[in-house]
Structure formats: C-alpha cells, structure tokens
Enzyme design. Structure first.
Site, PDB file in Angstrom:
ATOM      1  N   ASN A   1      -6.910   3.051 -12.346  1.00 44.73           N
ATOM      2  CA  ASN A   1      -5.940   2.031 -11.961  1.00 44.73           C
ATOM      3  C   ASN A   1      -4.548   2.510 -12.347  1.00 44.73           C
ATOM      4  OD1 ASN A   1      -4.984  -0.575 -11.086  1.00 44.73           O
ATOM      5  ND2 ASN A   1      -4.834  -1.180 -13.231  1.00 44.73           N
TER       6      ASN A   1
ATOM      7  N   ILE B   1     -12.101  -6.440 -10.877  1.00 45.18           N
ATOM      8  CA  ILE B   1     -13.268  -5.705 -10.384  1.00 45.18           C
ATOM      9  C   ILE B   1     -14.504  -6.217 -11.122  1.00 45.18           C
ATOM     10  CG2 ILE B   1     -14.298  -3.385 -10.277  1.00 45.18           C
ATOM     11  CD1 ILE B   1     -11.936  -3.751  -8.400  1.00 45.18           C
TER      12      ILE B   1
ATOM     13  N   GLU C   1       5.642   6.435  -9.649  1.00 42.45           N
ATOM     14  CA  GLU C   1       4.303   6.305  -9.038  1.00 42.45           C
ATOM     15  C   GLU C   1       4.096   7.349  -7.939  1.00 42.45           C
ATOM     16  OE1 GLU C   1       3.461   1.561  -9.798  1.00 42.45           O
ATOM     17  OE2 GLU C   1       4.193   2.145  -7.835  1.00 42.45           O
TER      18      GLU C   1
ATOM     19  N   HIS D   1      -0.817   0.925 -13.484  1.00 41.60           N
ATOM     20  CA  HIS D   1      -0.134  -0.301 -13.911  1.00 41.60           C
ATOM     21  C   HIS D   1       1.342   0.025 -14.122  1.00 41.60           C
ATOM     22  CE1 HIS D   1       0.102  -4.347 -15.491  1.00 41.60           C
ATOM     23  NE2 HIS D   1       0.957  -3.871 -16.369  1.00 41.60           N
TER      24      HIS D   1
ATOM     25  N   GLY E   1       0.788  -1.225   0.000  1.00 39.11           N
ATOM     26  CA  GLY E   1       0.000   0.000   0.000  1.00 39.11           C
ATOM     27  C   GLY E   1       0.821   1.277   0.000  1.00 39.11           C
ATOM     28  N   SER E   2       2.030   1.230  -0.575  1.00 38.48           N
ATOM     29  CA  SER E   2       2.818   2.469  -0.580  1.00 38.48           C
ATOM     30  C   SER E   2       2.116   3.542  -1.419  1.00 38.48           C
ATOM     31  CB  SER E   2       4.243   2.225  -1.080  1.00 38.48           C
ATOM     32  OG  SER E   2       4.240   1.795  -2.411  1.00 38.48           O
ATOM     33  N   ASN E   3       1.467   3.132  -2.498  1.00 40.64           N
ATOM     34  CA  ASN E   3       0.699   4.108  -3.292  1.00 40.64           C
ATOM     35  C   ASN E   3      -0.488   4.645  -2.498  1.00 40.64           C
ATOM     36  OD1 ASN E   3       1.593   4.460  -6.276  1.00 40.64           O
ATOM     37  ND2 ASN E   3       1.938   2.296  -5.839  1.00 40.64           N
TER      38      ASN E   3
ATOM     39  N   ASP F   1      -6.505  -4.140 -17.571  1.00 42.89           N
ATOM     40  CA  ASP F   1      -5.545  -3.190 -18.147  1.00 42.89           C
ATOM     41  C   ASP F   1      -5.914  -2.703 -19.549  1.00 42.89           C
ATOM     42  OD1 ASP F   1      -4.052  -3.590 -15.833  1.00 42.89           O
ATOM     43  OD2 ASP F   1      -2.931  -5.239 -16.722  1.00 42.89           O
TER      44      ASP F   1
HETATM   45  C1  GRF Z   1       2.573  -0.842  -7.764  1.00 46.90           C
HETATM   46  O1  GRF Z   1       3.752  -1.016  -8.498  1.00 46.90           O
HETATM   47  C2  GRF Z   1       1.412  -0.670  -8.698  1.00 46.90           C
HETATM   48  O2  GRF Z   1       1.765  -0.061  -9.893  1.00 46.90           O
HETATM   49  C3  GRF Z   1       1.007  -2.080  -8.972  1.00 46.90           C
HETATM   50  O3  GRF Z   1       1.218  -2.758  -7.758  1.00 46.90           O
HETATM   51  C4  GRF Z   1       2.210  -2.094  -6.989  1.00 46.90           C
HETATM   52  C5  GRF Z   1       1.605  -1.813  -5.660  1.00 46.90           C
HETATM   53  O4  GRF Z   1       2.520  -1.374  -4.716  1.00 46.90           O
HETATM   54  N1  GRF Z   1      -0.299  -2.163  -9.536  1.00 46.90           N
HETATM   55  P1  GRF Z   1       1.974  -0.776  -3.344  1.00 46.90           P
HETATM   56  O5  GRF Z   1       1.070  -1.818  -2.695  1.00 46.90           O
HETATM   57  O6  GRF Z   1       1.255   0.491  -3.625  1.00 46.90           O
HETATM   58  O7  GRF Z   1       3.195  -0.559  -2.500  1.00 46.90           O
END
Ligand code: GRF
Length: 191
Positions: free
Chosen positions: A104, A90, A176, A106, A14-16, A147
């Site tokens: 999303n 989904i 990201e 990718h 979940g870093s994003n 995708d």
């Molecule tokens: C990211 O590289 C995203 O592009 C992909 O999965 C990864 C998720 O990383 N879909 P995180 O869980 O957000 O750290």
C-alpha cells in the site's frame, strides 16, 4: 524467477495505477494484469479501458464477502497486489491469502497521520494545520489493520511556512510518481 502478475486496486483518479502500468509495460518479469475498482464510474476505470489490462469492478458490499476478492485474483492468476489509492479495508481472508504480497502507499510519514479516515486531502490538511516541517510518503505491506503493516520505504519532502494544500499535494504526487513503481519492482524482484 517466477513471473509476477500484478493486480492494482484503485478507487478514484488512479494516477498512481496509471503510472505503475506505464512503468511495467515492457518489464521482463513483472506485468500489470488487472485493475480492481470498487466504483464503476471511477476515472481509473475509463482510463484503463484502452489498455491491455483486465478490469474487475467489485462493489463495497462484495469486497467484504469472504473469498470474493481472492476469487477475482485467482481468475487472473494474480500473485502480487498493489493498493494504489484504494479506499476500502481489505478483508482478513485476502490479507492472509496474499501474506507479504500486498503493498500500500500512504501519503504521510507513517505512523504519523495514518489509520481509519486518514486518507487523501484529510492527511495533508492535518499536516498543514500542525505546521509540520516535513511530510512524505510511506510504502508498506498490508496487514489486518489500517496503515499498520511493516514499512518498506519512506520518502520525505520539506515543507515551507508558506505551504498550501495544493502545494503539499503536488509535492506528495511527485514523490509517489518517482518512487512507488521502483519500490514495487524491488519488492517483487526478490519474490
Ligand atoms: C494517493 O495520494 C495515495 O497515496 C493515496 O491516495 C491517493 C490516490 O491518488 N492512498 P490516485 O488515485 O493514484 O491519483
């Protein structure tokens, strides 16, 4: 302008999701209201616990049941959805309910290295194996196919012959962190 209540769907680190939560923490028109995760023990679940954001766990069996995800989002008055490392497909009813309101990310330059079973490390391993000169990230709307939804934005990075899996992952991660929240802001500021 309508206030946007975002739900972030995540399955792992979940870093994003965490980066998006921080970006919108004091935003005037967009707020993160909900994290949806399909695994109770995923790191993103514990990382969210001390934040002012609701968490819903929806296991893989329930995700596929018609109306379940819609019900969860309605309970939290969600009107925008972001898939940030969510590894389940989904369901079609959810896609049509939130038509053009699900984004999303990718970790490749789609249409290259996309589709079912192309996620995480597997994408970068394929890029490395094919000695690509560049890779990047794609932010796109979600439709019923993996995708394949309309591309909103892509960001590239160059690759050197000495690149490793770890170095590619780092480059993608930086792209990201830098770009995903800004694109979410642009899309939902037009809503
Ligand atoms: C990211 O590289 C995203 O592009 C992909 O999965 C990864 C998720 O990383 N879909 P995180 O869980 O957000 O750290």
């Amino acid at each position: 302008m309508q206030h946007i209540n975002l739900a972030l769907f995540a399955s792992g680190q979940g870093s994003n999701a965490l980066n998006i939560m921080s970006f919108f923490s004091n935003h005037p028109t967009i707020s993160v209201e909900l994290i949806v995760c399909n695994k109770a023990d995923a790191p993103i679940v514990s990382a969210t616990q001390n934040r002012n954001v609701a968490i819903e766990i929806c296991d893989n069996e329930h995700i596929e049941k018609q109306g379940v995800l819609i019900g969860i989002c309605e309970k939290h008055a969600i009107n925008g959805v972001v898939l940030a490392g969510f590894l389940r497909k989904i369901p079609a009813d959810f896609v049509s309910h939130f038509s053009n309101k699900i984004l999303n990310i990718h970790p490749s330059l789609l249409p290259k290295y996309g589709g079912e079973n192309m996620y995480g490390k597997k994408v970068h391993e394929a890029v490395l194996k094919n000695k690509e000169a560049k890779t990047g990230i794609t932010i796109h709307f979600v439709n019923e196919e993996y995708d394949k939804g309309e591309i909103i934005a892509q960001f590239e990075c160059q690759l050197e012959p000495t690149e490793t899996l770890a170095s590619i992952q780092e480059k993608i991660h930086s792209l990201e962190m830098e770009n995903f929240p800004k694109v979410i802001e642009q899309v939902f500021s037009k809503a």
